[in-house]
Design a protein around this motif. Sequence first.
Motif, short mmCIF file in Angstrom:
data_model
loop_
_atom_site.label_atom_id
_atom_site.label_comp_id
_atom_site.label_asym_id
_atom_site.label_seq_id
_atom_site.Cartn_x
_atom_site.Cartn_y
_atom_site.Cartn_z
N ASP A 30 68.44 15.03 10.45
CA ASP A 30 69.91 15.01 10.43
C ASP A 30 70.45 14.25 9.23
O ASP A 30 71.48 14.60 8.66
CB ASP A 30 70.41 14.37 11.73
N TYR A 31 69.72 13.22 8.79
CA TYR A 31 70.21 12.35 7.72
C TYR A 31 70.31 13.07 6.37
O TYR A 31 71.00 12.60 5.46
CB TYR A 31 69.30 11.13 7.58
N LEU A 32 69.65 14.22 6.21
CA LEU A 32 69.71 14.95 4.94
C LEU A 32 71.15 15.33 4.59
O LEU A 32 71.49 15.45 3.40
CB LEU A 32 68.86 16.21 5.00
N GLY A 33 71.98 15.55 5.61
CA GLY A 33 73.36 15.97 5.36
C GLY A 33 74.38 14.90 5.74
O GLY A 33 75.50 15.23 6.12
N ARG A 34 73.99 13.60 5.63
CA ARG A 34 74.91 12.51 5.99
C ARG A 34 75.18 11.62 4.79
O ARG A 34 74.49 11.67 3.77
CB ARG A 34 74.31 11.68 7.13
N THR A 35 76.19 10.76 4.94
CA THR A 35 76.57 9.86 3.85
C THR A 35 75.56 8.73 3.67
O THR A 35 75.50 8.12 2.60
CB THR A 35 77.96 9.27 4.12
N ASP A 36 74.78 8.41 4.71
CA ASP A 36 73.78 7.35 4.59
C ASP A 36 72.43 7.88 4.13
O ASP A 36 71.41 7.20 4.27
CB ASP A 36 73.62 6.60 5.92
N PHE A 37 72.41 9.08 3.54
CA PHE A 37 71.15 9.69 3.12
C PHE A 37 70.41 8.83 2.10
O PHE A 37 69.19 8.63 2.21
CB PHE A 37 71.42 11.07 2.51
N GLU A 38 71.11 8.31 1.09
CA GLU A 38 70.44 7.57 0.03
C GLU A 38 69.71 6.34 0.57
O GLU A 38 68.57 6.07 0.20
CB GLU A 38 71.46 7.16 -1.04
N GLU A 39 70.36 5.62 1.47
CA GLU A 39 69.74 4.41 2.04
C GLU A 39 68.47 4.77 2.82
O GLU A 39 67.42 4.13 2.68
CB GLU A 39 70.74 3.71 2.96
N ILE A 40 68.53 5.83 3.65
CA ILE A 40 67.37 6.24 4.45
C ILE A 40 66.27 6.78 3.54
O ILE A 40 65.08 6.50 3.73
CB ILE A 40 67.78 7.28 5.50
N SER A 41 66.67 7.56 2.52
CA SER A 41 65.70 8.13 1.58
C SER A 41 64.95 7.02 0.84
O SER A 41 63.73 7.11 0.62
CB SER A 41 66.41 9.04 0.58
N ASN A 42 65.64 5.97 0.44
CA ASN A 42 64.99 4.85 -0.26
C ASN A 42 63.95 4.19 0.64
O ASN A 42 62.90 3.75 0.18
CB ASN A 42 66.03 3.83 -0.70
N GLY A 43 64.24 4.12 1.96
CA GLY A 43 63.28 3.55 2.89
C GLY A 43 62.00 4.38 2.95
O GLY A 43 60.89 3.83 2.97
N LEU A 44 62.15 5.71 2.96
CA LEU A 44 60.97 6.59 2.98
C LEU A 44 60.18 6.45 1.68
O LEU A 44 58.94 6.44 1.68
CB LEU A 44 61.40 8.04 3.19
N PHE A 45 60.87 6.30 0.54
CA PHE A 45 60.19 6.11 -0.74
C PHE A 45 59.36 4.83 -0.74
O PHE A 45 58.21 4.81 -1.17
CB PHE A 45 61.22 6.08 -1.87
N GLU A 46 59.96 3.74 -0.23
CA GLU A 46 59.24 2.46 -0.19
C GLU A 46 58.02 2.56 0.73
O GLU A 46 56.96 1.99 0.44
CB GLU A 46 60.18 1.35 0.29
N GLU A 47 58.15 3.30 1.83
CA GLU A 47 57.02 3.47 2.75
C GLU A 47 55.87 4.23 2.08
O GLU A 47 54.71 3.81 2.14
CB GLU A 47 57.48 4.21 4.00
N LEU A 48 56.19 5.33 1.41
CA LEU A 48 55.16 6.12 0.74
C LEU A 48 54.54 5.35 -0.43
O LEU A 48 53.35 5.47 -0.72
CB LEU A 48 55.74 7.44 0.24
N LYS A 49 55.38 4.57 -1.11
CA LYS A 49 54.88 3.76 -2.22
C LYS A 49 53.90 2.71 -1.72
O LYS A 49 52.87 2.44 -2.34
CB LYS A 49 56.06 3.11 -2.94
N ALA A 50 54.21 2.07 -0.57
CA ALA A 50 53.32 1.06 0.02
C ALA A 50 51.98 1.67 0.43
O ALA A 50 50.95 0.99 0.43
CB ALA A 50 54.00 0.40 1.21
N GLU A 51 51.99 2.97 0.79
CA GLU A 51 50.76 3.66 1.18
C GLU A 51 50.05 4.31 0.00
O GLU A 51 49.10 5.07 0.18
CB GLU A 51 51.10 4.73 2.23
N ASN A 52 50.55 4.04 -1.25
CA ASN A 52 49.97 4.58 -2.49
C ASN A 52 49.96 6.10 -2.51
O ASN A 52 49.08 6.72 -3.11
CB ASN A 52 48.53 4.05 -2.68
N LYS A 53 50.95 6.71 -1.86
CA LYS A 53 51.06 8.17 -1.87
C LYS A 53 52.01 8.66 -2.94
O LYS A 53 52.07 9.86 -3.21
CB LYS A 53 51.54 8.66 -0.50
#
Length: 886
Positions: A818-841
């Motif tokens: 649902d967050y793909l089409g919301r105003t808080d998308f950037e904040e949630i997307s940054n969280g996913l980036f940090e998670e993948l970065k921590a897992e070296n993906k």
Amino acid sequence: MKKLIQFIVFLLCISSFAQTNDSLPKFSMKSINESESYFTKLHGWKFQQGTNDEWKNSDFNDNSWTIIKTDTFGNTIKTKINFDKIGWFRNSFVVDSTIVGVPLGFSVNLSGAYSIYLDGKLLKTFGKFSSENNAKVGVFTINELNTPYIDFVFENPGKHTFAIKYENDEIKTTDSFFDFEFKITKIGNALGNTQSKNMTSSVIMIIGMVFLTLSVFHLILFLFYREFKPNLFFSLFSFSMAGIFIGLSSIFMVSNVMYEDVLNKFVIFLVCLAGFALSGLVNKLFSKDKRRFKVFSILSAVAVVILFFSIDVSGFMVPFLFFFACIESTVLLIKAILKKVKGARILASGIFLTIFFFVLAIIVFMIFSKNGTLKLGNAQSETVNILLVIVFFGFILSIFSIPFSMSAYLAWYFSYINKENEEKLLEVEELNAHHLHQEKEKLVIIENINQELETQVENRKKEIEIQKNEIEIQNGKLDVERLKSEQLLLNILPEEIALELKEKGKTQSKFFDSVTILFTDFKDFTKLTEKVSSTELIEELNYCFKEFDRIISKYGIEKIKTIGDAYMAVSGLPAKDEKHAVKMVYAALEIRDFMETYKQKRIAEGKEYFEMRIGINSGEVVAGIVGIKKFAYDVWGSAVNIAAEMEVHGAIGKVNISENTQKLIKNIFDTELRPEKLQDSQVNMYFAEYKQPSVNFKKVQQFIVEKQINELPKHLHYHNINHILDVHDAVIRYARLEGIDSKNTELLQVAALFHDSGFIVQAEGHEEISCDFAAQYLPDFGYSTNEIEKIKGMIRATKIPQSPTSHLEQIIADADLDYLGRTDFEEISNGLFEELKAENKIADVDTWNNIQVSFFEKHNYFTESAKRLRNDKKQQNLETIKKQIS
């Protein structure tokens, strides 16, 4: 045919291999050296049918055997004798002491199985004899280019005898093999000669590939411009030449007589095709009479048909046809040159150059050859060798002169056509200029005669132009106003009704058998107007009604009108909706909640506030437009009147619904029967509320939330409890918008709470782990096996790429993203980036943004509610990501 092919190869490589044609009863080192690097051909063979092991011995008396005779040129005189599968050849000769102990090699070009003996000693066996438990003779054929030379030495001077045992069950008469060759040379020369011949074969193959390239190129030109047929004929000519050269190269590399015959036939066919293409080319370019070409085509077809029955007849016929095509081409080109046909000299240069070197090569061969064989090196003077090299290279160049001249002709032709078109264009422009000049003269005459009239006409034209511009400006303004009117009309009326009104000028009222009507009204609104300024009052009404509009639009409900502080909307029209009552009650409760929240805010600010009553009824209505001025879309019927009464008898902070509506939503909402009824209609009234979660759900919610808070890995910046609760809230929202009942809504909530619990164990395959958790824990909270299976299906529907198979699975799939089409998308997307970065993906932001763009472009929401609410903002978020990519 084989002799013809050998002669053609001579024309290509010129460096023919010298042979001696004299029968040699005595061998010496001098005779070997005189033959240079080529073979000494052994003559004087005798033949006898049948087989006897004694025939291999040197002392056997073979005087009664058939002698294989040769002519004055050393060529075998073919003797036709019936051959019964097996026979022997013998040849006796003398060697002197100069050749004893010298490493020599010999080769034989027989087809079939044969064994070679020297003085009774077996040197080599080729193929397999039928006596060796074979049903059929194993065929073995050797030719000059790939002969496996058999090395041997003469151990003593004097008389020696070669004997050959030969078997072939496919040959019936001796004339087909009596001309075999048995050749002897020094072994070093033989190996060098093999390399030279293989190189010659490679050169022939390369020439063939060049012609094949030209064939494809001109075929492409023809396909692009089919009106120019010479391209097709030249493509066929180049193809045939390519096939001839490739076939010649292959003929000297094959090791099976059957395939050699096939290649011989193929070469004959290609020579015929070359003649056909050459004739077609010159006739198309330089002859208007096509009868000769038609006759030539028929003869070529006949030659090809004959080829399948007799290679000798066709092999005799085809060279004459090709020779005729060359003569025809020469004659037509000479005529074209004499007539000064444009481009004829360009094409003629290539053909004449080829013919010149071809004839020159024949003359040189005839002058310097002896007994049909050309000797090079020490056998000729230095001047002759230089002349032969010049002829050789000239002939090689002449091979390409025809295709190069044709390409040059085509280049000239297209340049000529282009130039001719330019000249015609200039002529047209000159004619236009001349015509324009004449017209100008006429205009001058007319202007001189009617000057005053022209002045009036010009003035009138200016007036008309001014009027035209004014009309265009007015039309432009009208278009703008029309667009505004259409937009205003769409804002007033439903789109379907607006289009009908626009097309027909009127609308037809429609009957709807089941819709739900909502009325709202503010309590003590008149008293409130005395306490608040009119400006503030209008602003507050506008603020509230805008929120009402947003809420009902979300549920696909049609706003009808506002009258003062009253608000009216209908669900289930103009497009029918089976869940009209459910959606209306959800919207009413959401409006109620909004007003309560807004009330608390106003109280906290010390300001006056609104309190609202809501009434809802379901039933039949008629909808349409009446009147011709200030028209509006409206509904009529007793159901509307009852809905209005429901609002009047409603209570503050409650949603008052009729019995008609209660029957449609009782399984989805909690309803409370009111003691009073409507006075006139005696209709029962109910208060509607959200259905409260079951006790089981509250317990399982507390359990799984606490478990994930305590056990989920801390590096999960996205797949954490916040995301799980966000999906939980989203499924409730979409369940309401999609009209899902309370039981299935609860299952959706459970699935949302469990869907990422598998991350407690690992990220890979976490959906199946989450399903295992659901199967393990949910039975303890009273959920049935069927309910658990439905929950597991919803969990699996969140796996990327999503592939839901039911309505509930579509809802949770949309809620998960649902967050793909919301105003808080950037904040949630940054969280996913940090998670993948921590897992070296993932390593950098650009890579992440490219991944997101690819994901966005492939993703689609499934439910209509998600599409309506999120698609526009999702597209905006995608454009923002694209701008961030460096």
